[in-house]
Design an enzyme around this catalytic site. Structure first.
Site, PDB file in Angstrom:
ATOM      1  N   ARG A  23       1.023  -1.241   0.002  1.00  0.00           N
ATOM      2  CA  ARG A  23       0.094   0.026   0.039  1.00  0.00           C
ATOM      3  C   ARG A  23       0.718   1.313  -0.140  1.00  0.00           C
ATOM      4  NH1 ARG A  23      -2.697  -0.196   5.470  1.00  0.00           N
ATOM      5  NH2 ARG A  23      -0.322  -1.073   5.894  1.00  0.00           N
ATOM      6  N   GLU A  28       7.633   8.083  11.160  1.00  0.00           N
ATOM      7  CA  GLU A  28       7.632   9.154  11.896  1.00  0.00           C
ATOM      8  C   GLU A  28       9.116  10.150  11.389  1.00  0.00           C
ATOM      9  OE1 GLU A  28       7.739   8.164  16.101  1.00  0.00           O
ATOM     10  OE2 GLU A  28       5.540   7.663  16.107  1.00  0.00           O
ATOM     11  N   ASN A  49      10.841  24.794   7.495  1.00  0.00           N
ATOM     12  CA  ASN A  49      11.200  25.238   6.090  1.00  0.00           C
ATOM     13  C   ASN A  49      10.835  24.226   5.013  1.00  0.00           C
ATOM     14  OD1 ASN A  49      11.453  27.913   7.336  1.00  0.00           O
ATOM     15  ND2 ASN A  49      13.777  26.996   7.552  1.00  0.00           N
ATOM     16  N   ARG A  59      22.400  25.772  -3.256  1.00  0.00           N
ATOM     17  CA  ARG A  59      21.879  26.476  -2.336  1.00  0.00           C
ATOM     18  C   ARG A  59      23.054  26.482  -1.261  1.00  0.00           C
ATOM     19  NH1 ARG A  59      16.757  28.724  -2.799  1.00  0.00           N
ATOM     20  NH2 ARG A  59      15.409  27.574  -4.390  1.00  0.00           N
ATOM     21  N   HIS A  62      25.146  28.383   3.876  1.00  0.00           N
ATOM     22  CA  HIS A  62      24.817  29.447   4.602  1.00  0.00           C
ATOM     23  C   HIS A  62      24.816  29.156   6.116  1.00  0.00           C
ATOM     24  CE1 HIS A  62      21.767  29.952   0.693  1.00  0.00           C
ATOM     25  NE2 HIS A  62      23.031  30.509   0.738  1.00  0.00           N
ATOM     26  N   LYS A  71      19.911  22.495  12.096  1.00  0.00           N
ATOM     27  CA  LYS A  71      18.959  22.048  11.069  1.00  0.00           C
ATOM     28  C   LYS A  71      18.945  20.389  10.855  1.00  0.00           C
ATOM     29  CE  LYS A  71      19.803  26.061   8.362  1.00  0.00           C
ATOM     30  NZ  LYS A  71      20.526  26.505   6.830  1.00  0.00           N
ATOM     31  N   GLU A 142      22.401  36.550   8.572  1.00  0.00           N
ATOM     32  CA  GLU A 142      22.725  35.515   7.446  1.00  0.00           C
ATOM     33  C   GLU A 142      23.976  36.005   7.097  1.00  0.00           C
ATOM     34  OE1 GLU A 142      20.487  32.800   4.220  1.00  0.00           O
ATOM     35  OE2 GLU A 142      20.182  35.071   3.910  1.00  0.00           O
ATOM     36  N   LYS A 167      23.496  36.093  -4.284  1.00  0.00           N
ATOM     37  CA  LYS A 167      24.170  36.258  -3.253  1.00  0.00           C
ATOM     38  C   LYS A 167      25.354  35.169  -3.092  1.00  0.00           C
ATOM     39  CE  LYS A 167      21.571  34.077   0.123  1.00  0.00           C
ATOM     40  NZ  LYS A 167      20.689  34.019   1.370  1.00  0.00           N
ATOM     41  N   ASP A 168      24.781  34.083  -3.299  1.00  0.00           N
ATOM     42  CA  ASP A 168      25.799  33.044  -3.249  1.00  0.00           C
ATOM     43  C   ASP A 168      26.944  33.017  -4.198  1.00  0.00           C
ATOM     44  OD1 ASP A 168      24.360  31.807  -1.284  1.00  0.00           O
ATOM     45  OD2 ASP A 168      23.303  30.266  -2.519  1.00  0.00           O
TER      46      ASP A 168
END
Length: 181
Positions: A23, A28, A49, A59, A62, A71, A142, A167-168
């Site tokens: 199925r 979790e 996010n 990306r 940062h 994170k 940042e 910016k990067d």
């Protein structure tokens, strides 16, 4: 959940226990009690996010110099190569990086602690990326480090130049960047 310690002991790869059959599957993606028992961390997450990026978008790298964010990241569509760089000047692993392939298929998660730079490159046609953070986004704090800093020597699994934000493209080298003391 299975926890794998990377070459940088504070950076973790998390493999959730997945229950699947004809199925589909269930797991979790986060459980505070299990997180604390498995990692020993009393982390509190305050923000989630969600980003979507196209193939070859990179990306990062940062970080927030004040209000640093830990994170817990994962991919729900596609695949990325995800990187954490130790930016804690007094750390024995300062300037070292750890990386992992994250995908909707492998369901792995990556713990990037406070004090680390973070970045990823999209390897699939598109990727949707979710991450929980330990502090709120603070654009005034940042910072970024250029993705291809030769002193870091990150082995990005890409050919040619990645697609970067304005910016990067102008981010400084690690030796010129403001880092954690």
């Amino acid at each position: 959940m299975k926890i794998e310690v990377t070459d940088i002991p504070d950076v973790l790869i998390v493999e959730p226990r997945v229950f699947g059959d004809e199925r589909g599957f269930f797991f979790e993606s986060f459980n505070q009690r299990q997180w604390q028992q498995s990692t020993g961390l009393t982390t509190t997450f305050v923000q989630e996010n969600h980003s979507r990026s196209s193939h070859n978008v990179l990306r990062g790298l940062h970080y927030q110099i004040r209000q640093p964010q830990g994170k817990l990241v994962r991919v729900i569509v596609g695949e990325v190569f995800d990187v954490a760089v130790d930016l804690r000047r007094g750390s024995p692993s300062f300037g070292c990086w750890a990386g992992v392939h994250l995908s909707a298929e492998n369901k792995k998660q990556f713990w990037v602690p406070e004090g680390f730079g973070h970045g990823f490159v999209v390897l699939s046609e598109v990727a949707e990326f979710l991450y929980l953070t330990t502090d709120y986004y603070a654009p005034e704090h940042e910072r970024a480090i250029i993705w291809n800093d030769p002193d870091l020597g990150i082995n990005w699994p890409i050919r040619g130049e990645p697609i970067l934000s304005a910016k990067d493209r102008v981010a400084p080298l690690l030796r010129e960047a403001e880092v954690y003391s």
